[in-house]
Enzyme design. Structure first.
Site, PDB file in Angstrom:
ATOM      1  N   ASP A  86      57.163  27.170  46.632  1.00  0.00           N
ATOM      2  CA  ASP A  86      58.235  28.553  47.430  1.00  0.00           C
ATOM      3  C   ASP A  86      57.413  29.628  48.058  1.00  0.00           C
ATOM      4  O   ASP A  86      55.843  29.791  47.353  1.00  0.00           O
ATOM      5  CB  ASP A  86      58.629  28.894  45.614  1.00  0.00           C
ATOM      6  CG  ASP A  86      57.575  29.745  45.068  1.00  0.00           C
ATOM      7  OD1 ASP A  86      57.197  29.563  44.212  1.00  0.00           O
ATOM      8  OD2 ASP A  86      58.287  31.327  44.723  1.00  0.00           O
ATOM      9  N   ASP A 101      44.274  25.513  43.190  1.00  0.00           N
ATOM     10  CA  ASP A 101      43.773  26.932  43.852  1.00  0.00           C
ATOM     11  C   ASP A 101      41.751  26.546  44.168  1.00  0.00           C
ATOM     12  O   ASP A 101      41.752  25.504  43.382  1.00  0.00           O
ATOM     13  CB  ASP A 101      44.708  27.743  43.849  1.00  0.00           C
ATOM     14  CG  ASP A 101      43.735  28.121  45.466  1.00  0.00           C
ATOM     15  OD1 ASP A 101      43.128  28.171  46.162  1.00  0.00           O
ATOM     16  OD2 ASP A 101      44.778  29.791  45.378  1.00  0.00           O
ATOM     17  N   LYS A 136      43.336  21.889  47.536  1.00  0.00           N
ATOM     18  CA  LYS A 136      42.921  23.071  48.416  1.00  0.00           C
ATOM     19  C   LYS A 136      41.459  22.903  48.199  1.00  0.00           C
ATOM     20  O   LYS A 136      40.653  23.304  47.627  1.00  0.00           O
ATOM     21  CB  LYS A 136      43.876  24.853  47.806  1.00  0.00           C
ATOM     22  CG  LYS A 136      45.073  24.863  48.415  1.00  0.00           C
ATOM     23  CD  LYS A 136      44.937  26.332  48.369  1.00  0.00           C
ATOM     24  CE  LYS A 136      46.895  26.631  49.114  1.00  0.00           C
ATOM     25  NZ  LYS A 136      46.792  28.094  49.504  1.00  0.00           N
TER      26      LYS A 136
HETATM   27  P1  5GP Z   1      45.074  28.541  40.715  1.00  0.00           P
HETATM   28  O1  5GP Z   1      44.980  28.557  39.330  1.00  0.00           O
HETATM   29  O2  5GP Z   1      44.520  26.902  40.575  1.00  0.00           O
HETATM   30  O3  5GP Z   1      44.678  29.387  41.282  1.00  0.00           O
HETATM   31  O4  5GP Z   1      46.146  28.049  41.263  1.00  0.00           O
HETATM   32  C1  5GP Z   1      47.223  27.184  41.277  1.00  0.00           C
HETATM   33  C2  5GP Z   1      48.928  27.619  41.647  1.00  0.00           C
HETATM   34  O5  5GP Z   1      49.166  28.959  41.935  1.00  0.00           O
HETATM   35  C3  5GP Z   1      49.394  27.212  41.638  1.00  0.00           C
HETATM   36  O6  5GP Z   1      49.953  26.550  40.326  1.00  0.00           O
HETATM   37  C4  5GP Z   1      50.959  27.265  42.211  1.00  0.00           C
HETATM   38  O7  5GP Z   1      52.109  28.157  41.291  1.00  0.00           O
HETATM   39  C5  5GP Z   1      50.279  28.566  42.931  1.00  0.00           C
HETATM   40  N1  5GP Z   1      49.856  28.609  44.222  1.00  0.00           N
HETATM   41  C6  5GP Z   1      48.314  28.043  44.901  1.00  0.00           C
HETATM   42  N2  5GP Z   1      48.905  27.985  46.512  1.00  0.00           N
HETATM   43  C7  5GP Z   1      50.003  28.400  47.054  1.00  0.00           C
HETATM   44  C8  5GP Z   1      50.138  27.744  48.159  1.00  0.00           C
HETATM   45  O8  5GP Z   1      49.768  27.580  48.962  1.00  0.00           O
HETATM   46  N3  5GP Z   1      52.061  27.866  47.810  1.00  0.00           N
HETATM   47  C9  5GP Z   1      52.306  27.917  46.809  1.00  0.00           C
HETATM   48  N4  5GP Z   1      53.904  28.144  46.396  1.00  0.00           N
HETATM   49  N5  5GP Z   1      52.117  28.198  45.245  1.00  0.00           N
HETATM   50  C10 5GP Z   1      50.220  28.423  45.095  1.00  0.00           C
END
Ligand code: 5GP
Ligand code: MG
Length: 183
Positions: free
Chosen positions: A156, A99, A127
């Protein structure tokens, strides 16, 4: 409500392609590849992907959490150490979703600081975000998706839905039970 995005068949096809690409990338390396999965979300992706990599592979895992109730908490909690020191290892870091990239970048930097020879990254879902909000990019991803909240295939919502075989968008109205769709 759960809106279908990717079926288990489509996921399997994409994972097979990634496995082939990863095999080609590492096949001239003399040390086994160490696959490090960021749990819990990447568990299904990891076990499917490693079985498509035709090389010696070691498996390890990091328990990390950054999301609390559908939003990034802004910090990444790493809750364990690897079984073997990352020093000198070629690591392939797997996560469910990229993300903002905070999770992947934090863990990748930590492994490099601990002396890993290389750390490449592969995520199930990337994303779409404005470029200024992405802290890093993955070397491989299976699918790119709009910035919606998704569940299934390991992902989840408050620990539920991980066991759905496909990937679904979870829409605001959370009244639909998974039983209505797949069980
Ligand atoms: P970032 O650190 O890249 O902002 O977020 C990544 C983490 O957020 C992923 O490892 C995941 O666990 C969680 N995450 C981000 N978007 C989603 C989503 O749409 N659904 C779920 N279940 N987890 C998400
Ligand atoms: Mg995660």
């Amino acid at each position: 409500m759960l809106v279908p995005l990717f079926t288990s068949e489509i996921i399997a096809e994409r994972v097979a392609v990634l496995g082939k690409e990863i095999t080609e990338t590492y096949q001239s390396e003399s040390v086994p590849l160490t696959v490090v999965s960021i749990l819990t979300g990447s568990i299904f992706f990891s076990v499917d992907l490693v079985r498509q990599i035709r090389l010696h592979v070691k498996m390890d895992a990091i328990l990390a959490q950054s999301y609390v109730h559908h939003a990034s908490s802004g910090e990444v909690l790493i809750k364990n150490k690897l079984k073997e020191s990352p020093a000198g290892a070629n690591i392939l870091l797997l996560d469910d979703i990229l993300d903002t990239g905070l999770t992947l970048k934090t863990i990748q930097s930590s492994l490099l600081e601990q002396g890993a020879a290389s750390v490449k990254t592969c995520v199930l879902l990337d994303k779409e975000l404005p470029p200024e909000k992405k802290m890093t990019h993955a070397d491989w991803f299976a699918f790119r998706i709009p910035p919606k909240y998704v569940v299934g295939y390991g992902l989840d919502s408050d620990e539920l839905y991980r066991n759905l075989p496909g990937i679904y968008e979870l829409q605001d109205d959370d009244s639909g039970k998974p039983e209505d769709f797949v069980f």
